[in-house]
Design a protein around this motif. Structure first.
Motif, short mmCIF file in Angstrom:
data_model
loop_
_atom_site.label_atom_id
_atom_site.label_comp_id
_atom_site.label_asym_id
_atom_site.label_seq_id
_atom_site.Cartn_x
_atom_site.Cartn_y
_atom_site.Cartn_z
N GLY A 21 0.82 -1.20 0.00
CA GLY A 21 0.00 0.00 0.00
C GLY A 21 0.85 1.25 0.00
O GLY A 21 2.02 1.24 0.41
N ARG A 22 0.28 2.35 -0.46
CA ARG A 22 1.01 3.60 -0.65
C ARG A 22 1.65 4.14 0.62
O ARG A 22 2.70 4.77 0.58
CB ARG A 22 0.07 4.65 -1.24
N SER A 23 1.03 3.90 1.77
CA SER A 23 1.57 4.45 3.02
C SER A 23 2.89 3.80 3.41
O SER A 23 3.58 4.29 4.31
CB SER A 23 0.56 4.30 4.16
N ASN A 24 3.28 2.72 2.75
CA ASN A 24 4.56 2.07 3.01
C ASN A 24 5.71 2.73 2.26
O ASN A 24 6.86 2.37 2.47
CB ASN A 24 4.50 0.59 2.59
N CYS A 27 7.21 9.68 -0.28
CA CYS A 27 6.92 10.58 -1.39
C CYS A 27 8.09 11.55 -1.49
O CYS A 27 8.33 12.34 -0.57
CB CYS A 27 5.62 11.33 -1.15
N LEU A 78 4.43 10.06 8.65
CA LEU A 78 3.08 10.41 8.20
C LEU A 78 3.06 11.68 7.35
O LEU A 78 2.16 11.88 6.56
CB LEU A 78 2.15 10.59 9.41
N ASP A 81 4.85 10.19 3.69
CA ASP A 81 4.49 8.97 2.97
C ASP A 81 3.64 9.29 1.74
O ASP A 81 3.20 10.42 1.55
CB ASP A 81 3.82 7.94 3.89
N ARG A 83 0.66 8.43 0.59
CA ARG A 83 -0.79 8.23 0.55
C ARG A 83 -1.44 9.12 -0.51
O ARG A 83 -0.99 10.23 -0.77
CB ARG A 83 -1.42 8.49 1.92
N ARG A 84 -2.51 8.63 -1.07
CA ARG A 84 -3.15 9.25 -2.24
C ARG A 84 -3.72 10.64 -1.98
O ARG A 84 -3.78 11.47 -2.89
CB ARG A 84 -4.27 8.32 -2.73
N GLU A 85 -4.13 10.94 -0.75
CA GLU A 85 -4.86 12.19 -0.49
C GLU A 85 -4.16 13.43 -1.07
O GLU A 85 -4.82 14.30 -1.61
CB GLU A 85 -5.08 12.40 1.02
N CYS A 87 -1.53 13.30 -3.26
CA CYS A 87 -0.74 12.93 -4.45
C CYS A 87 -1.30 13.65 -5.68
O CYS A 87 -2.50 13.62 -5.94
CB CYS A 87 -0.79 11.43 -4.66
#
Length: 200
Positions: A21-24, A27, A78, A81, A83-85, A87
């Motif tokens: 998953g993206r949170s792993n 960015c 946090l 990472d 995560r899509r929000e 991105c």
């Protein structure tokens, strides 16, 4: 041990990758933005950021599990990472260097893709019968390991839950609307009362 075992049965080298998953994943754009924007709080976050920043320069995968010294519940992670929000996808300056982009490219080029159950069912939920636009590339065979968790995880993505609160809310709504719209009756009140009793 499974991949080396499989490799023994093939003449050519198998291309194998894992997807998470993206949170792993980190960015890169967020890491660079923190240099210009003061969003870190306290010495602990600054130390964690320095660790992440140095690691970002050398990592090939961007997978958080590579950073053994980073605390499990790092507040800094946090903030960086993938995560899509937040991105921006292909509009991002780092899109070609993005760890998520690289993960997808490796997956498309692989013979075997290893994913966890959550990512598998997230992919199936996104595809929803249409095998385009998913997270995982199209595959011809699927092997589920540790399948004792599959029912619960599939239920999270494809199930429907109903709570006692929702049933009680429905009962109150029926009574209130019945009175307002003048279709209420003693019989309807009795049925709703029975519904509420049973929901308890």
């Amino acid at each position: 041990k499974d991949v080396p075992f499989l490799q023994k049965h093939f003449d050519r080298e198998l291309k194998v990758c894992y997807m998470k998953g993206r949170s792993n994943f980190a960015c890169r754009q967020k890491i660079y933005d923190i240099e210009r924007e003061p969003v870190l709080n306290g010495l602990e976050e600054i130390v964690d950021y320095q660790t992440i920043h140095e690691w970002e320069k050398v990592t090939v995968t961007g997978d958080r599990s590579e950073i053994k010294t980073l605390p499990e519940h790092s507040a800094t992670w946090l903030k960086v990472d993938a995560r899509r929000e937040l991105c921006t996808g292909q509009q991002c300056e780092q899109f070609e260097r993005c760890f998520i982009t690289w993960m997808h490219r490796r997956a498309f080029d692989s013979d075997i893709i290893i994913v966890n159950h959550h990512l598998l069912f997230a992919d199936l939920a996104v595809k929803d019968g249409d095998f385009e636009g998913g997270i995982i590339p199209e595959y011809g065979a699927l092997i589920l390991d540790e399948a004792h968790e599959v029912e619960d995880i599939a239920g999270q993505y494809f199930g429907v839950t109903v709570s006692t609160y929702q049933v009680q809310d429905l009962g109150r709504d029926v009574v209130n609307i019945g009175r307002r719209k003048k279709f209420g009756s003693q019989e309807l009140d009795r049925i709703v009362e029975m519904l509420l009793d049973r929901s308890e």
